[in-house]
Design an enzyme around this catalytic site. Structure first.
Site, mmCIF file in Angstrom:
data_model
loop_
_atom_site.group_PDB
_atom_site.id
_atom_site.type_symbol
_atom_site.label_atom_id
_atom_site.label_comp_id
_atom_site.label_asym_id
_atom_site.label_seq_id
_atom_site.Cartn_x
_atom_site.Cartn_y
_atom_site.Cartn_z
ATOM 1 C CG HIS A 174 -1.706 1.100 1.530
ATOM 2 N ND1 HIS A 174 -1.226 2.203 2.198
ATOM 3 C CD2 HIS A 174 -2.987 1.372 1.210
ATOM 4 C CE1 HIS A 174 -2.184 3.108 2.271
ATOM 5 N NE2 HIS A 174 -3.257 2.628 1.681
ATOM 6 N N PRO A 175 0.438 2.386 -0.512
ATOM 7 C CG PRO A 175 -0.683 3.868 -1.904
ATOM 8 C CD PRO A 175 -0.863 2.592 -1.145
ATOM 9 C CG ASN A 176 0.075 5.487 3.954
ATOM 10 O OD1 ASN A 176 0.386 6.400 3.193
ATOM 11 N ND2 ASN A 176 -1.085 5.445 4.598
ATOM 12 C CE LYS A 177 0.830 -1.243 5.494
ATOM 13 N NZ LYS A 177 -0.391 -0.489 5.135
ATOM 14 C CG ASN A 178 8.850 0.397 5.477
ATOM 15 O OD1 ASN A 178 8.022 1.209 5.882
ATOM 16 N ND2 ASN A 178 9.829 -0.036 6.239
#
Ligand SMILES: Cc1ncc(COP(=O)(O)O)c(C=O)c1O
Length: 388
Positions: free
Chosen positions: A184-188
């Protein structure tokens, strides 16, 4: 337009290189945008980075949890143990796969499941444990796997936050049973939306290879190509959880950057810890005593409402008024109405998770964040607390 001093600073933002963007464009121009060669290449890259025999790219980590849990063939009444400090997807997929989520509170000084309490939650109906590596801090896996091997239980690690995390010298995914990463876009690292299941279990890998795409045998996605066969068989009722080449195009350039991303996240996290060390308003995240490298997916301290003169939600609103984004990861899952209504969970059941649930705030943390951005966050917090 606001100048950069005033621009909204989000709590997270993906870092996408020009090469990654060009790869997506090349994929779009290639005429093959869904599952295909780039997904294969990305899976190969994942296998090699993690050091695992099987990696299956999917549309999300939620899809990965669902497929890994569905493969257990849970019967009504079967139980799966997990943590209340997680995203709803962890519990939702247990329920959708036919299991009953059994929660165990978190450690006294951390956000991860208290492994010492897991044994007492095991019953004859327990089939699996889903530990969550919260914020990219690895769960204490040695005692957990010792227990699950003795009891013949499966372990599906919710590693949505944990690609790149290291436990006692070994990368998460390089050992153990099964792990599920999120992109997901917030992940690393990100593929827009996306996820992957990593496993040492050949049968599970074969099962997911089928169930992620309609239950079609063979490389059926390729049936429109020159090499592909127009025919396929349906050998199981499957889902539509495949990753697209457009997504993998991003992943192919994100994965080689992961170590740099984690290095920058670590620098920023250490800088937060240094700068905030003496602030009575914050209880900073504690590091487990065992050898590990956190992936620093989140920097999420606990606000002390008394010392701060405000609760978490008011703090977040004050920061937003100063153009700084923060986030909540997460409210404890057993406090949501569905889990209360269906399983009888109540406030008070998991006091450690509830304390975190009320106080946790994710402060801005992402690789492209500058020291000046971080100084702005810290100055805004000082201003918020000074005016409380
Ligand atoms: C702990 C945890 N598990 C699972 C998920 C689901 O990941 P995805 O959004 O890739 O489905 C998330 C997403 O935020 C998460 O935080």
């Amino acid at each position: 337009m606001a100048d950069s001093e005033e621009a909204f600073l989000p709590f997270s933002r993906p870092t996408l290189s020009e090469e990654a963007i060009a790869e997506v464009v090349a994929c779009l121009r290639s005429g093959w945008i869904t599952t295909g060669p780039r997904v294969k290449q990305f899976e190969e890259a994942l296998r090699s980075y993690v050091g695992a025999p099987y990696a299956l790219a999917l549309s999300s980590a939620t899809a990965g949890l669902h497929l890994a849990l569905a493969a257990l063939g849970l019967m009504p009444g079967d139980e799966v143990i997990t943590s209340p400090m997680t995203f709803a997807a962890t519990l939702n997929t247990i329920v959708i796969a036919g299991g009953r989520p059994v929660l165990v509170d978190v450690e006294a000084d951390g956000y991860n499941i208290d492994v010492a309490q897991v044994e007492a939650a095991i019953t004859p109906r327990t089939r699996a444990i889903v530990p969550v590596h919260f914020a990219g801090v690895p769960v204490d896996l040695d005692p957990l796997y010792k227990l699950t091997r003795e009891r013949n239980l499966r372990v599906i690690e919710d590693a949505a936050h944990a690609i790149g995390a290291v436990y006692k010298g070994r990368r998460i995914g390089s050992f153990g049973d099964t792990q599920v990463f999120s992109f997901h876009p917030n992940k690393n690292i990100t593929t827009g939306e996306g996820g992957a299941v990593i496993t040492t279990d050949e049968r599970l890998a074969a099962d997911i290879a089928l169930t992620r795409f309609h239950g079609m045998d063979r490389e059926a996605w390729n049936r429109f190509g020159k090499q592909g066969s127009a025919h396929y068989e349906i050998v199981a009722p499957g889902f539509k959880y495949n990753m697209m080449d457009m997504q993998a195009a991003l992943g192919l350039h994100q994965l080689p950057a992961l170590e740099d991303f984690i290095a920058r996240r670590t620098m920023l996290a250490e800088r937060y810890k240094e700068r905030l060390a003496d602030w009575p308003q914050w209880q900073l995240p504690a590091a487990p005593r065992y050898d590990h490298r956190p992936a620093w997916h989140l920097f999420a301290p606990l606000i002390d409402p008394e010392a701060a003169g405000m609760d978490r939600d008011r703090f977040m609103a004050e920061m937003k008024a100063r153009n700084i984004g923060t986030a909540i990861h997460y409210r404890a899952a057993h406090l949501y109405p569905y889990y209360q209504d269906r399983y009888g969970y109540r406030a008070g059941d998991f006091p450690r998770a509830e304390r975190i649930s009320e106080r946790i705030v994710s402060l801005p943390l992402f690789p492209a964040m500058t020291d000046a951005d971080q100084d702005r966050v810290i100055a805004a917090m000082a201003d918020v607390f000074a005016k409380a």
